[in-house]
Write a protein that holds these residues in place. Structure first.
Motif, mmCIF file in Angstrom:
data_model
loop_
_atom_site.group_PDB
_atom_site.id
_atom_site.type_symbol
_atom_site.label_atom_id
_atom_site.label_comp_id
_atom_site.label_asym_id
_atom_site.label_seq_id
_atom_site.Cartn_x
_atom_site.Cartn_y
_atom_site.Cartn_z
ATOM 1 N N HIS A 244 0.802 -1.223 0.000
ATOM 2 C CA HIS A 244 0.000 0.000 0.000
ATOM 3 C C HIS A 244 0.839 1.280 0.000
ATOM 4 N N THR B 119 -4.103 3.015 -2.374
ATOM 5 C CA THR B 119 -4.285 2.782 -0.937
ATOM 6 C C THR B 119 -4.428 1.287 -0.638
ATOM 7 N N THR C 59 -5.776 7.778 -3.963
ATOM 8 C CA THR C 59 -6.006 8.986 -3.180
ATOM 9 C C THR C 59 -5.127 10.104 -3.735
#
Length: 243
Positions: free
Chosen positions: A175, A203, A209
Motif C-alpha cells: 500500500h 491505498t 487517493t
C-alpha cells in the motif's frame, strides 16, 4: 382520259415533293430532337446498377464493421473504468481551491483551480486504461509516470526534504508503492509541458487517493542543471474562504 391521268400524276408528284425535307434540315432537326431529349431532366436520367460485390469484398466489409464495433465497445469500457476509478479517488481538492506556481526564469506564473486538478486526476485514470493496450515501448512515451517522492537534490531554505512531506513510499509494502504523476495543462502555451503535476497513490483498499500538486522551480533554468534543476516542490492548496 389520258390528259386526266397525266394531270393526276403531275399533281401527286408535286404534292410528294412538298413533303420531302432537305437533308440539311433533317440533320438540324435531328440535332434539335436529341438536344430536347438531353435537356429533359426525366427522360435523360440513366440508372446504373452497382456491380455485384464478391464474397471476399463482403467478408472484408463485415470484418471492418466488426472491428469498428469492437473498438467502440473497448473505448466505452475504458471510459467507464476510468470514471469508476475517479469516483473512488479520495482527498480530491474543492473545485474552488487554487494552486499557484510562481513565475521564474523568464517563464510565466501558472494558476490552477481545484476543477483543473480534478480533471487532471480523471485524465490520469483514463491514461492508465489506455496504457493497458500499448506495448512497453509505446507505454514509455506516456505522460503518466511513476512518482517515488525522492528527496531534493537542492532543498529550499526552510523547506522539506521531499516534495510531498506526508507521502510515504516503501516498495516493500503493497500500500506504499510509488505513486503516479500526470501533468496539468499549460494554459499559456498548450503545445509545451506544464511545470506542474498531480500526484495520486494507491491505498490499502485498492483505490487511489490524491496526494497533492508538485511543480518545478521555474527560476532554476538550464544553466543551473545539476543543482536541483529537476527537483519538484509542493504547490500548496489555497482554499476559498468560507468553503
Amino acid at each position: 382520259m389520258r390528259f386526266n391521268v397525266i394531270l393526276s400524276v403531275t399533281f401527286l408528284a408535286s404534292f410528294a415533293a412538298g413533303l420531302v425535307i432537305p437533308s440539311n434540315e433533317v440533320e438540324s432537326r435531328g440535332l434539335e430532337i436529341r438536344d430536347g431529349l438531353i435537356d429533359d431532366p426525366v427522360d435523360s436520367i440513366v440508372f446504373k446498377r452497382d456491380p455485384k460485390r464478391t464474397k471476399a469484398q463482403k467478408a472484408r466489409t463485415a470484418a471492418a464493421r466488426t472491428e469498428r464495433i469492437k473498438k467502440k465497445g473497448e473505448k466505452k469500457a475504458s471510459f467507464q473504468a476510468a470514471a469508476k476509478a475517479h469516483k473512488k479517488t479520495t482527498n480530491l481538492p474543492a473545485r474552488t481551491s487554487t494552486f499557484h506556481v510562481p513565475a521564474g526564469g523568464g517563464k510565466p506564473a501558472h494558476t490552477y483551480t481545484g476543477k483543473d486538478v480534478r480533471k487532471a486526476v480523471f485524465d490520469s485514470h483514463r491514461e492508465a486504461q489506455r496504457i493497458k493496450t500499448l506495448s512497453k515501448t509505446q507505454a514509455k512515451k506516456s505522460p503518466l509516470k511513476s512518482f517515488s517522492n525522492h528527496p531534493h537534490e537542492s532543498p529550499k531554505p526552510g523547506g522539506g526534504a521531499k516534495p510531498l512531506p506526508h507521502m510515504t513510499v516503501d516498495k516493500t509494502k503493497k500500500h506504499t508503492q510509488p505513486g503516479r504523476e500526470f501533468p496539468l495543462p499549460n494554459h499559456h502555451n498548450p503545445s509545451t509541458p506544464s511545470p506542474a503535476r498531480v500526484i495520486t497513490q494507491k491505498t490499502k483498499g485498492g483505490h487511489y487517493t490524491f496526494k497533492g500538486v508538485i511543480s518545478h522551480d521555474q527560476s532554476r533554468t538550464d544553466k543551473t542543471k545539476g543543482a536541483g534543476y529537476n527537483d519538484h516542490f509542493q504547490v500548496k492548496e489555497r482554499k476559498r474562504k468560507g468553503k
